[in-house]
Design a protein around this motif. Structure first.
Motif, PDB file in Angstrom:
ATOM      1  N   TRP A  74       8.736   8.527  -7.469  1.00 31.80           N
ATOM      2  CA  TRP A  74       7.572   8.080  -6.697  1.00 31.80           C
ATOM      3  C   TRP A  74       7.924   8.044  -5.207  1.00 31.80           C
ATOM      4  N   ARG A  75       9.128   7.583  -4.896  1.00 31.83           N
ATOM      5  CA  ARG A  75       9.528   7.477  -3.481  1.00 31.83           C
ATOM      6  C   ARG A  75       9.514   8.833  -2.791  1.00 31.83           C
ATOM      7  N   LYS A  76       9.979   9.853  -3.514  1.00 34.49           N
ATOM      8  CA  LYS A  76       9.961  11.207  -2.941  1.00 34.49           C
ATOM      9  C   LYS A  76       8.531  11.636  -2.601  1.00 34.49           C
ATOM     10  N   VAL A  77       7.624  11.392  -3.538  1.00 30.81           N
ATOM     11  CA  VAL A  77       6.227  11.791  -3.325  1.00 30.81           C
ATOM     12  C   VAL A  77       5.620  10.973  -2.182  1.00 30.81           C
ATOM     13  N   ALA A  78       5.848   9.664  -2.204  1.00 30.17           N
ATOM     14  CA  ALA A  78       5.286   8.790  -1.171  1.00 30.17           C
ATOM     15  C   ALA A  78       5.763   9.217   0.211  1.00 30.17           C
ATOM     16  N   GLN A  79       7.041   9.517   0.294  1.00 30.35           N
ATOM     17  CA  GLN A  79       7.617   9.934   1.569  1.00 30.35           C
ATOM     18  C   GLN A  79       7.003  11.249   2.044  1.00 30.35           C
ATOM     19  N   ALA A  80       6.849  12.190   1.114  1.00 30.31           N
ATOM     20  CA  ALA A  80       6.265  13.492   1.456  1.00 30.31           C
ATOM     21  C   ALA A  80       4.830  13.331   1.953  1.00 30.31           C
ATOM     22  N   LEU A  81       4.115  12.354   1.384  1.00 29.37           N
ATOM     23  CA  LEU A  81       2.732  12.112   1.803  1.00 29.37           C
ATOM     24  C   LEU A  81       2.660  11.338   3.122  1.00 29.37           C
ATOM     25  N   GLY A  82       3.779  10.738   3.497  1.00 30.99           N
ATOM     26  CA  GLY A  82       3.812   9.992   4.755  1.00 30.99           C
ATOM     27  C   GLY A  82       3.616   8.504   4.604  1.00 30.99           C
ATOM     28  N   ALA A  83       3.686   8.007   3.368  1.00 30.96           N
ATOM     29  CA  ALA A  83       3.634   6.555   3.166  1.00 30.96           C
ATOM     30  C   ALA A  83       5.055   6.017   3.308  1.00 30.96           C
ATOM     31  N   GLN A  84       5.150   4.803   3.785  1.00 29.59           N
ATOM     32  CA  GLN A  84       6.477   4.216   3.924  1.00 29.59           C
ATOM     33  C   GLN A  84       6.823   3.492   2.633  1.00 29.59           C
ATOM     34  N   PRO A  85       7.848   3.982   1.916  1.00 33.09           N
ATOM     35  CA  PRO A  85       8.143   3.409   0.601  1.00 33.09           C
ATOM     36  C   PRO A  85       8.424   1.915   0.649  1.00 33.09           C
ATOM     37  N   ASN A  86       8.911   1.438   1.763  1.00 38.12           N
ATOM     38  CA  ASN A  86       9.226   0.012   1.814  1.00 38.12           C
ATOM     39  C   ASN A  86       8.254  -0.755   2.688  1.00 38.12           C
ATOM     40  N   TYR A  87       7.070  -0.200   2.838  1.00 31.12           N
ATOM     41  CA  TYR A  87       6.072  -0.885   3.635  1.00 31.12           C
ATOM     42  C   TYR A  87       5.851  -2.281   3.060  1.00 31.12           C
ATOM     43  N   ALA A  88       6.178  -3.275   3.859  1.00 23.81           N
ATOM     44  CA  ALA A  88       6.190  -4.628   3.313  1.00 23.81           C
ATOM     45  C   ALA A  88       4.809  -5.239   3.275  1.00 23.81           C
ATOM     46  N   GLY A  89       3.862  -4.628   3.935  1.00 26.76           N
ATOM     47  CA  GLY A  89       2.525  -5.200   3.906  1.00 26.76           C
ATOM     48  C   GLY A  89       2.405  -6.433   4.781  1.00 26.76           C
ATOM     49  N   ARG A  90       3.291  -6.558   5.737  1.00 30.97           N
ATOM     50  CA  ARG A  90       3.188  -7.739   6.612  1.00 30.97           C
ATOM     51  C   ARG A  90       2.356  -7.395   7.831  1.00 30.97           C
ATOM     52  N   ASP A  91       1.110  -7.177   7.560  1.00 31.67           N
ATOM     53  CA  ASP A  91       0.184  -6.793   8.617  1.00 31.67           C
ATOM     54  C   ASP A  91      -0.526  -8.045   9.116  1.00 31.67           C
ATOM     55  N   ALA A  92      -0.417  -8.309  10.404  1.00 28.83           N
ATOM     56  CA  ALA A  92      -0.953  -9.571  10.945  1.00 28.83           C
ATOM     57  C   ALA A  92      -2.463  -9.666  10.752  1.00 28.83           C
ATOM     58  N   ARG A  93      -3.154  -8.547  10.935  1.00 27.18           N
ATOM     59  CA  ARG A  93      -4.615  -8.576  10.780  1.00 27.18           C
ATOM     60  C   ARG A  93      -5.005  -8.890   9.345  1.00 27.18           C
ATOM     61  N   PHE A  94      -4.285  -8.314   8.390  1.00 27.80           N
ATOM     62  CA  PHE A  94      -4.587  -8.590   6.990  1.00 27.80           C
ATOM     63  C   PHE A  94      -4.279 -10.049   6.646  1.00 27.80           C
ATOM     64  N   ARG A  95      -3.163 -10.549   7.168  1.00 26.98           N
ATOM     65  CA  ARG A  95      -2.780 -11.938   6.909  1.00 26.98           C
ATOM     66  C   ARG A  95      -3.854 -12.900   7.392  1.00 26.98           C
ATOM     67  N   ARG A  96      -4.356 -12.641   8.596  1.00 25.25           N
ATOM     68  CA  ARG A  96      -5.399 -13.515   9.146  1.00 25.25           C
ATOM     69  C   ARG A  96      -6.672 -13.431   8.311  1.00 25.25           C
TER      70      ARG A  96
END
Ligand SMILES: [Zn+2]
Ligand SMILES: [Zn+2]
Length: 184
Positions: free
Chosen positions: A110-132
């Motif tokens: 999955w990591r290989k595919v995600a990387q090829a698509l341009g997603a960050q495999p370890n994207y932590a989801g710590r997005d300030a806008r989403f948190r708020r």
């Protein structure tokens, strides 16, 4: 950021991500001993059966339900980067599951595919806008389920509480709680 349920491919097209997905599949095809063109076409064919639906979940940006071929994407506010990353992350799950291996989850393939698509495999989801947005939604959805008979302190929960509140004491003042019925 509301949207209606729609075919996933239409959505990817609108977001400008369809070429991203195709290019990613061509890039990663050789890793799985597949022909570039055939692999990209197979990926698009897989996505044809999927539907995008809005999600009001408070803690997740996106998720997939393979049984119903549904990709759920948050309607809560978040940065464009987090949104893009979420879409590609979930699409990578769909493609890996259908073309390479079921139950791969966040494994190396999955990591290989995600990387090829341009997603960050370890994207932590710590997005300030989403948190708020998530915190605001949470407090808007919380209801008072119990109140202290002594000091009036209110206990709030997202869901109805089946607890026998009358048996519990409020530590701060020592008085007992009483349950608060919904719609009162
Ligand atoms: Zn994932
Ligand atoms: Zn109290």
């Amino acid at each position: 950021m509301s949207f209606s349920p729609q075919p996933l491919l239409d959505f990817l097209e609108e977001e400008g991500l369809r070429p991203t997905v195709q290019a990613g599949l061509r890039k990663v095809a050789s890793e799985f001993n597949r022909d570039e063109v055939e692999f990209a076409a197979a990926g698009i064919a897989v996505l044809e059966g999927w539907t995008l639906r809005p999600s009001r979940a408070l803690t997740r940006y996106g998720s997939i339900v393979p049984g119903t071929k549904t990709l759920r994407l948050t309607v809560l506010d978040c940065s464009p980067e987090a949104r893009r990353d979420t879409i590609l992350h979930e699409v990578a799950h769909i493609l890996t599951g259908a073309l390479i291996a079921e139950g791969e989850n966040h494994g190396p393939r999955w990591r290989k595919v995600a990387q090829a698509l341009g997603a960050q495999p370890n994207y932590a989801g710590r997005d300030a806008r989403f948190r708020r947005a998530s915190a605001a939604q949470r407090s808007a959805r919380e209801k008072v389920v119990a109140r202290c008979k002594g000091c009036g302190f209110e206990v709030k929960r997202l869901r109805r509480s089946s607890r026998e509140w009358g048996r519990f004491q409020h530590r701060a003042c020592g008085a007992r709680f009483e349950a608060v019925e919904p719609n009162r």
